[in-house]
Design a protein around this motif. Structure first.
Motif, short mmCIF file in Angstrom:
data_model
loop_
_atom_site.label_atom_id
_atom_site.label_comp_id
_atom_site.label_asym_id
_atom_site.label_seq_id
_atom_site.Cartn_x
_atom_site.Cartn_y
_atom_site.Cartn_z
N CYS A 85 67.60 33.01 58.52
CA CYS A 85 68.91 33.57 58.16
C CYS A 85 68.90 33.94 56.66
N GLY A 112 73.68 34.73 61.68
CA GLY A 112 72.26 34.44 61.46
C GLY A 112 71.50 34.18 62.75
N VAL A 113 72.14 33.47 63.68
CA VAL A 113 71.48 33.16 64.95
C VAL A 113 71.38 34.43 65.81
N PHE A 172 71.13 33.78 54.54
CA PHE A 172 71.84 32.77 53.73
C PHE A 172 70.93 31.58 53.42
N CYS A 231 77.68 27.86 54.36
CA CYS A 231 78.00 29.08 55.11
C CYS A 231 79.33 28.84 55.82
N ALA A 289 80.47 30.15 58.51
CA ALA A 289 80.49 30.38 59.97
C ALA A 289 80.92 29.14 60.76
N CYS A 307 76.50 32.65 65.54
CA CYS A 307 76.91 33.11 64.21
C CYS A 307 76.03 34.32 63.87
N THR A 347 73.53 24.61 54.81
CA THR A 347 74.60 25.61 55.03
C THR A 347 75.78 25.06 55.83
FE1 F3S Z 1 74.48 30.90 60.97
FE2 F3S Z 1 73.07 31.62 58.87
FE3 F3S Z 1 75.42 30.54 58.61
S1 F3S Z 1 72.26 30.76 60.75
S2 F3S Z 1 75.61 29.13 60.30
S3 F3S Z 1 75.01 32.50 59.50
S4 F3S Z 1 73.61 30.10 57.41
#
Ligand code: F3S
Length: 279
Positions: A96, A14-15, A98, A192, A194, A12, A164
């Motif tokens: 992340c 964030g990762v 978020f 989130c 994702a 995703c 999330t």
């Molecule tokens: Fe990934 Fe961040 Fe969403 S780590 S699952 S984009 S909260």
């Protein structure tokens, strides 16, 4: 044999951001960097980073002063930042954005006298981190029924946030129940999209293909969830790398769908696709 790839598969936002930041930092340093907890739930990716100098530890105490530590995308509590500063440890923060947003909500509302309620798994690093921004004093619930066991005070102020990755239906049902029980509660939907998007893409693709391959760590819960979704629709193979693919089995199918868990790097997905296309 034709290969189709799910619209949302693998890392995703964030990762991907966290892994890129970590790699960039590793390239800048001769002596490596520490990670507080496994950087990601993927053996192959972790070992690639370890070869480049990543050292995984579980405690801040295991890191000498003047070294650098990577905070993972899940985030950590405020005390880790304070302790790092006190010990002279340089923080490379890949939390992340978020998740960071949840930290600021927890801190802000807790400072204003609100009691924080978190929907999530109390043992998950993300939830442990969130709790570390409101004096470790959050009420953590995982199911709707748990609300009945809570000692809530209708005259107190509450603020609800969520891990999330939780399900929107669960969030909505909890919001409804808490609205009936409490007079002063602020709801912050911090889910989130994702995870949901990845699951939706896997489901849609499963309907168009003869079998699915789901790539991801055996211990990755979001990968297992994808496997279950696909398995309910077509024959599905769960693999960590291309080496686990059974050529004779795959030859039975014409159109093969591919998806991957949130902790599966692009290079592993590409290897699988290239391998299938070479059959
Ligand atoms: Fe990934 Fe961040 Fe969403 S780590 S699952 S984009 S909260």
């Amino acid at each position: 044999m034709k290969v189709k790839i799910a619209n949302n598969a693998g890392f995703c936002f964030g990762v991907k951001r966290a892994m890129n930041m970590a790699w960039h930092e590793l390239e800048e340093r001769e002596n490596g960097i520490y990670a507080l907890g496994p950087l990601i739930h993927n053996k192959q990716a972790v070992s690639k980073y370890e070869d480049r100098g990543l050292k995984t530890v579980n405690e801040l105490n295991d890191i000498p002063s003047n070294e650098s530590v990577i905070i993972r995308s899940h985030g950590v509590g405020e005390d880790i930042y304070i302790q790092s500063k006190n010990k002279g440890i340089n923080v490379i923060d890949t939390t992340c954005p978020f998740v960071k947003k949840i930290h600021s909500i927890a801190k802000e509302y807790s400072a204003k006298g609100y009691k924080i309620i978190v929907i999530g798994d109390k043992d998950h690093p993300e939830v442990i981190g969130i709790n570390g921004w409101c004096n470790e004093d959050a009420i953590i619930i995982k199911t709707l029924d748990e609300i009945d066991q809570l000692n809530l005070d209708a005259n107190e102020k509450y603020c609800l946030v969520s891990q999330t990755t939780i399900n929107l239906d669960l969030y909505n049902s909890i919001v409804e129940k808490l609205s009936e029980r409490l007079n002063d509660i602020v709801f912050k939907n911090t889910i989130c999209s994702a995870t949901k998007e990845r699951q939706f893409s896997a489901k849609e693709l499963s309907k168009e293909v003869d079998c699915m391959i789901v790539i991801g760590g055996k211990h990755s819960s979001n990968t297992q969830k994808l496997v279950n979704i696909c398995r309910g629709i077509v024959p599905t193979f769960a693999v960590e790398t291309k080496d686990e693919l059974d050529i004779n089995e795959l030859k039975k199918f014409n159109i093969i769908g591919v998806t991957a868990g949130a902790s599966t790097p692009d290079w592993i997905i590409t290897e699988v696709i290239n391998f299938i296309e070479s059959i």
